[in-house]
Design a protein around this motif. Structure first.
Motif, PDB file in Angstrom:
ATOM      1  N   LEU A 208      49.126  19.264  12.207  1.00  0.00           N
ATOM      2  CA  LEU A 208      48.314  19.215  10.999  1.00  0.00           C
ATOM      3  C   LEU A 208      47.972  17.774  10.667  1.00  0.00           C
ATOM      4  CD1 LEU A 208      50.305  21.716   8.741  1.00  0.00           C
ATOM      5  CD2 LEU A 208      48.346  22.220  10.210  1.00  0.00           C
ATOM      6  N   PHE A 209      46.811  17.575  10.031  1.00  0.00           N
ATOM      7  CA  PHE A 209      46.485  16.294   9.430  1.00  0.00           C
ATOM      8  C   PHE A 209      47.147  16.240   8.045  1.00  0.00           C
ATOM      9  CE2 PHE A 209      42.380  16.545  12.082  1.00  0.00           C
ATOM     10  CZ  PHE A 209      42.986  15.899  13.142  1.00  0.00           C
ATOM     11  N   PRO A 210      47.239  15.040   7.437  1.00  0.00           N
ATOM     12  CA  PRO A 210      48.012  14.908   6.192  1.00  0.00           C
ATOM     13  C   PRO A 210      47.590  15.839   5.060  1.00  0.00           C
ATOM     14  CG  PRO A 210      47.591  12.751   7.116  1.00  0.00           C
ATOM     15  CD  PRO A 210      46.808  13.720   7.951  1.00  0.00           C
TER      16      PRO A 210
ATOM     17  N   ILE B 288      52.747  12.212  17.400  1.00  0.00           N
ATOM     18  CA  ILE B 288      52.881  13.380  16.552  1.00  0.00           C
ATOM     19  C   ILE B 288      54.322  13.412  16.048  1.00  0.00           C
ATOM     20  CG2 ILE B 288      53.029  15.906  16.565  1.00  0.00           C
ATOM     21  CD1 ILE B 288      50.593  15.950  18.367  1.00  0.00           C
ATOM     22  N   TYR B 289      54.488  13.707  14.768  1.00  0.00           N
ATOM     23  CA  TYR B 289      55.813  13.780  14.164  1.00  0.00           C
ATOM     24  C   TYR B 289      56.153  15.219  13.801  1.00  0.00           C
ATOM     25  CZ  TYR B 289      55.433   8.749  13.791  1.00  0.00           C
ATOM     26  OH  TYR B 289      55.294   7.413  14.096  1.00  0.00           O
ATOM     27  N   GLY B 290      57.390  15.601  14.055  1.00  0.00           N
ATOM     28  CA  GLY B 290      57.889  16.872  13.562  1.00  0.00           C
ATOM     29  C   GLY B 290      58.374  16.706  12.132  1.00  0.00           C
TER      30      GLY B 290
ATOM     31  N   THR C 225      62.373  17.915  -0.146  1.00  0.00           N
ATOM     32  CA  THR C 225      62.855  16.893   0.773  1.00  0.00           C
ATOM     33  C   THR C 225      62.239  17.150   2.137  1.00  0.00           C
ATOM     34  OG1 THR C 225      64.960  16.576  -0.385  1.00  0.00           O
ATOM     35  CG2 THR C 225      64.849  15.869   1.917  1.00  0.00           C
ATOM     36  N   ILE C 226      61.541  16.139   2.679  1.00  0.00           N
ATOM     37  CA  ILE C 226      60.922  16.267   3.993  1.00  0.00           C
ATOM     38  C   ILE C 226      61.612  15.314   4.956  1.00  0.00           C
ATOM     39  CG2 ILE C 226      58.788  16.144   5.321  1.00  0.00           C
ATOM     40  CD1 ILE C 226      57.204  16.522   2.798  1.00  0.00           C
ATOM     41  N   SER C 227      62.052  15.838   6.088  1.00  0.00           N
ATOM     42  CA  SER C 227      62.628  15.038   7.170  1.00  0.00           C
ATOM     43  C   SER C 227      61.577  14.861   8.252  1.00  0.00           C
ATOM     44  CB  SER C 227      63.864  15.719   7.757  1.00  0.00           C
ATOM     45  OG  SER C 227      64.870  15.881   6.779  1.00  0.00           O
ATOM     46  N   TYR C 228      61.457  13.628   8.780  1.00  0.00           N
ATOM     47  CA  TYR C 228      60.471  13.299   9.804  1.00  0.00           C
ATOM     48  C   TYR C 228      61.179  12.964  11.112  1.00  0.00           C
ATOM     49  CZ  TYR C 228      57.332  12.947   5.821  1.00  0.00           C
ATOM     50  OH  TYR C 228      56.615  13.228   4.690  1.00  0.00           O
ATOM     51  N   PHE C 229      60.680  13.555  12.204  1.00  0.00           N
ATOM     52  CA  PHE C 229      61.280  13.390  13.528  1.00  0.00           C
ATOM     53  C   PHE C 229      60.241  12.857  14.505  1.00  0.00           C
ATOM     54  CE2 PHE C 229      63.344  16.809  11.263  1.00  0.00           C
ATOM     55  CZ  PHE C 229      64.698  16.562  11.434  1.00  0.00           C
TER      56      PHE C 229
ATOM     57  N   VAL D 219      58.267  24.159   8.359  1.00  0.00           N
ATOM     58  CA  VAL D 219      58.362  23.338   9.559  1.00  0.00           C
ATOM     59  C   VAL D 219      56.967  23.202  10.166  1.00  0.00           C
ATOM     60  CG1 VAL D 219      59.387  23.095  11.855  1.00  0.00           C
ATOM     61  CG2 VAL D 219      60.716  24.112   9.990  1.00  0.00           C
ATOM     62  N   ALA D 220      56.541  21.965  10.451  1.00  0.00           N
ATOM     63  CA  ALA D 220      55.219  21.753  11.026  1.00  0.00           C
ATOM     64  C   ALA D 220      55.155  20.395  11.707  1.00  0.00           C
ATOM     65  CB  ALA D 220      54.137  21.831   9.947  1.00  0.00           C
ATOM     66  N   ASP D 221      54.279  20.279  12.711  1.00  0.00           N
ATOM     67  CA  ASP D 221      53.979  18.986  13.320  1.00  0.00           C
ATOM     68  C   ASP D 221      52.880  18.297  12.528  1.00  0.00           C
ATOM     69  OD1 ASP D 221      55.840  19.343  15.309  1.00  0.00           O
ATOM     70  OD2 ASP D 221      54.415  20.088  16.783  1.00  0.00           O
ATOM     71  N   LEU D 222      52.908  16.964  12.542  1.00  0.00           N
ATOM     72  CA  LEU D 222      52.000  16.175  11.721  1.00  0.00           C
ATOM     73  C   LEU D 222      51.415  15.017  12.533  1.00  0.00           C
ATOM     74  CD1 LEU D 222      50.986  15.246   8.812  1.00  0.00           C
ATOM     75  CD2 LEU D 222      53.090  13.898   8.727  1.00  0.00           C
ATOM     76  N   PHE D 223      50.106  14.811  12.410  1.00  0.00           N
ATOM     77  CA  PHE D 223      49.474  13.593  12.937  1.00  0.00           C
ATOM     78  C   PHE D 223      48.828  12.869  11.777  1.00  0.00           C
ATOM     79  CE2 PHE D 223      45.844  11.106  14.276  1.00  0.00           C
ATOM     80  CZ  PHE D 223      46.410  10.321  15.263  1.00  0.00           C
TER      81      PHE D 223
END
Length: 284
Positions: A154-156, A188-190, A225-229, A175-179
């Motif tokens: 997904l985009f922001p 790309i971040y999880g 709370t969002i965790s970035y991977f 839960v989603a992937d982010l660019f």
């Protein structure tokens, strides 16, 4: 909402990771209209922060969102921090970003510059296009080349709108992937978001400015709370996050009571100013 590393935002955008898109699920379009706004946050170490080697950290974050589902969404973000070490040395990091996301998440343009002690340290500029099974990126900075990232990240703007839709629907995990064009624009971040129970009204002011909190309005909000991977490391949301962002997310897209956890230390972001902006007309 935005996304942010120590030297630059993720999302926002989000830091940081904002608004409904024509192609978002119908549930994402329900609820209060999202509010274009300019928000200012004062930054400092939390009371419980274990900042090894740091004597003090202070800063300011300015976040401005404009646009609508017809024309697309623009975000301007500035994140300035001054860090003092135990020997008396200081380092000032100044991150400046701007982005534009087309309606329905068709494309995402991004520009970021990081200055360290007033010297340009990093610059990223490019455009990402969504294809059925990948994100096609045309980078201009730090070097001119094309990149294709497999997957359906997904985009922001999409990310936050989907998060709001899940919150409104009573879900507790998203839960989603982010660019978002972070770093060199090739990652790309999880993300894994934990959504707390819905609360009505503005909530306790806490350390935020009362006038700024009052300007948000009396809509519903959720603690998030969002965790970035880092997906390039194969974490897949199961390893240690790069960082975590906690905040109160309001139904109109405004965020406050920020805590940015970088592992070695935590920063608190207190909302000190909020300026609602006039929303442009959109027939959708």
């Amino acid at each position: 909402m935005f996304h942010t590393h120590w030297t630059r935002p993720l999302p926002l955008a989000g830091l940081g990771v904002l608004l409904a898109l024509a192609g978002a699920p119908a549930t994402a379009l329900a609820g209060a209209p999202l509010q274009p706004h300019r928000a200012v946050y004062d930054l400092g170490l939390t009371d419980s922060a274990a900042a090894a080697g740091m004597a003090a950290v202070r800063g300011r974050m300015v976040y401005e969102f404009t646009g609508n589902a017809c024309e697309g969404y623009s975000i301007s973000f500035r994140f300035v921090t001054q860090m003092a070490d135990e020997s008396g040395g200081t380092r000032v990091t100044d991150l400046q970003t701007s982005s534009f996301e087309e309606p329905a998440g068709k494309s995402f343009q991004f520009l970021s510059k990081t200055f360290i002690n007033q010297q340009l340290s990093e610059e990223t500029r490019g455009r990402a296009e969504r294809t059925p099974q990948a994100i096609a990126i045309d980078l201009k900075k730090p070097k001119d080349h094309a990149v294709t990232l497999a997957g359906s990240a997904l985009f922001p703007t999409e990310h936050l709108m989907t998060l709001l839709a899940r919150a409104r629907g009573g879900e507790t995990i998203f839960v989603a992937d982010l660019f978002d064009g972070s770093e060199t624009g090739e990652k790309i971040y999880g993300t894994t978001a934990v959504i707390g129970p819905r609360r009505e009204g503005a909530g306790d002011v806490g350390r935020d400015d009362p006038a700024a909190v009052g300007a948000i309005g009396a809509g519903a909000h959720w603690p998030v709370t969002i965790s970035y991977f880092d997906e390039s490391k194969g974490d897949g949301g199961e390893g240690t996050p790069i960082y975590q962002l906690s905040f109160l997310l309001y139904d109109n897209g405004v965020s406050r009571r920020l805590v940015l956890d970088y592992g070695d230390f935590e920063l608190r972001g207190n909302l000190v100013e909020l300026t609602p902006m006039q929303a442009s007309a959109c027939d959708r």
